[in-house]
Write an enzyme that holds these catalytic residues in place. Structure first.
Site, PDB file in Angstrom:
ATOM      1  N   HIS A  13       0.826  -1.207   0.000  1.00 58.16           N
ATOM      2  CA  HIS A  13       0.000   0.000   0.000  1.00 58.16           C
ATOM      3  C   HIS A  13       0.864   1.261   0.000  1.00 58.16           C
ATOM      4  CE1 HIS A  13      -3.121   2.676   2.189  1.00 58.16           C
ATOM      5  NE2 HIS A  13      -3.550   2.487   0.952  1.00 58.16           N
ATOM      6  N   ASP A  42      -1.297   6.472  -5.371  1.00 69.25           N
ATOM      7  CA  ASP A  42      -2.350   7.432  -5.702  1.00 69.25           C
ATOM      8  C   ASP A  42      -1.817   8.431  -6.709  1.00 69.25           C
ATOM      9  OD1 ASP A  42      -4.354   6.696  -3.484  1.00 69.25           O
ATOM     10  OD2 ASP A  42      -2.514   7.073  -2.361  1.00 69.25           O
ATOM     11  N   HIS A  55      -1.719  11.213  -2.010  1.00 72.05           N
ATOM     12  CA  HIS A  55      -3.053  10.786  -1.605  1.00 72.05           C
ATOM     13  C   HIS A  55      -3.982  11.961  -1.317  1.00 72.05           C
ATOM     14  CE1 HIS A  55      -6.159   9.601   1.336  1.00 72.05           C
ATOM     15  NE2 HIS A  55      -6.198   8.469   0.658  1.00 72.05           N
ATOM     16  N   GLU A 115      -4.220   4.128  -8.215  1.00 68.73           N
ATOM     17  CA  GLU A 115      -5.521   4.677  -7.846  1.00 68.73           C
ATOM     18  C   GLU A 115      -5.616   6.099  -8.386  1.00 68.73           C
ATOM     19  OE1 GLU A 115      -8.356   6.155  -4.182  1.00 68.73           O
ATOM     20  OE2 GLU A 115      -6.742   4.739  -3.715  1.00 68.73           O
TER      21      GLU A 115
END
Length: 246
Positions: A13, A42, A55, A115
């Site tokens: 992550h 991200d 993020h 993402e």
């Protein structure tokens, strides 16, 4: 499933979870040192349209800057310290463009889950630009990045821009019509809060020929439950706890 799933079960992550400053190359390197070969990150846009990894919409938590990241040009963002907030070890670590993250991954044979994390109000443009850049960077690669987002408008834009890149719908709740939404977006995967998966929801996703991914799994009992359910990939902060080779 009609097609083999090319991605590993374990995904780090934001690079290395919480062990290094998130969404930086330092985090990717640390995750790799723990044996991980796929990273989640991200991506959003600078004011001048450069996709970069971060993020939050605002800069304060993870950089030395202030204000909204998407309202500043990349030149200004590139001067920020994105490491000191984490620890002295990483003081001076810079923000990274999607292009540089891609080069690191491609050079080392690592895979990426991008993402799409738009600054509010830029959902469609972010989806378009990130998808176009990913398509360019991974041209002719056997395994492309997996594009995911909570924002359906961003995923629709990615689909319309680069339909060949695989997409996953991120969910924090199983709202009415979640599976139909994923179908309409041409998704190959559902990526949801790990607590939402049970035998029924896994079966529903499988019946729709979609893969099952979970975030953010940091406890052994949760990982064991997901493995027993037969889910496909687990996104974790605990790169120091879970061995991707196990």
């Amino acid at each position: 499933m009609n097609a083999p799933w090319p991605y590993p079960r374990w995904v780090a992550h934001r690079g290395a979870g919480k062990l290094a400053p998130e969404n930086t190359l330092a985090a990717f390197r640390l995750g790799a040192q723990h044996g991980y070969r796929m990273f989640e990150c991200d991506a959003k846009l600078s004011a001048d349209g450069v996709p970069f990894l971060m993020h939050d919409a605002t800069l304060e938590r993870t950089t030395s800057g202030r204000g909204t990241g998407g309202e500043q040009p990349w030149h200004a963002l590139s001067q920020l310290d994105a490491g000191s907030w984490h620890s002295r070890t990483y003081a001076g670590e810079p923000l990274v463009t999607l292009a540089n993250a891609a080069r690191f991954c491609l050079h080392n044979g690592y895979l990426l889950n991008i993402e799409i994390k738009p600054t509010p109000g830029t959902e469609r443009r972010t989806g378009e630009v990130v998808a176009r850049e990913a398509q360019r960077l991974w041209a002719d690669q056997a395994i492309p990045p997996l594009l995911t987002s909570f924002k359906t408008e961003a995923l629709a834009a990615a689909r319309d821009t680069a339909s060949d890149l695989p997409r996953g719908l991120l969910l924090d709740t199983l709202h009415a019509g979640w599976l139909d939404t994923a179908r309409d977006l041409g998704c190959v995967a559902i990526v949801c809060n790990h607590a939402l998966w049970d035998a029924q929801t896994v079966a529903q996703a499988r019946a729709a020929d979609m893969r099952t991914l979970s975030y953010t799994v940091n406890d052994e009992w949760a990982a064991e439950r997901l493995v027993a359910l037969g889910t496909d990939s687990i996104i974790t902060d605990r790169v120091d706890l879970f061995s991707p080779a196990a």
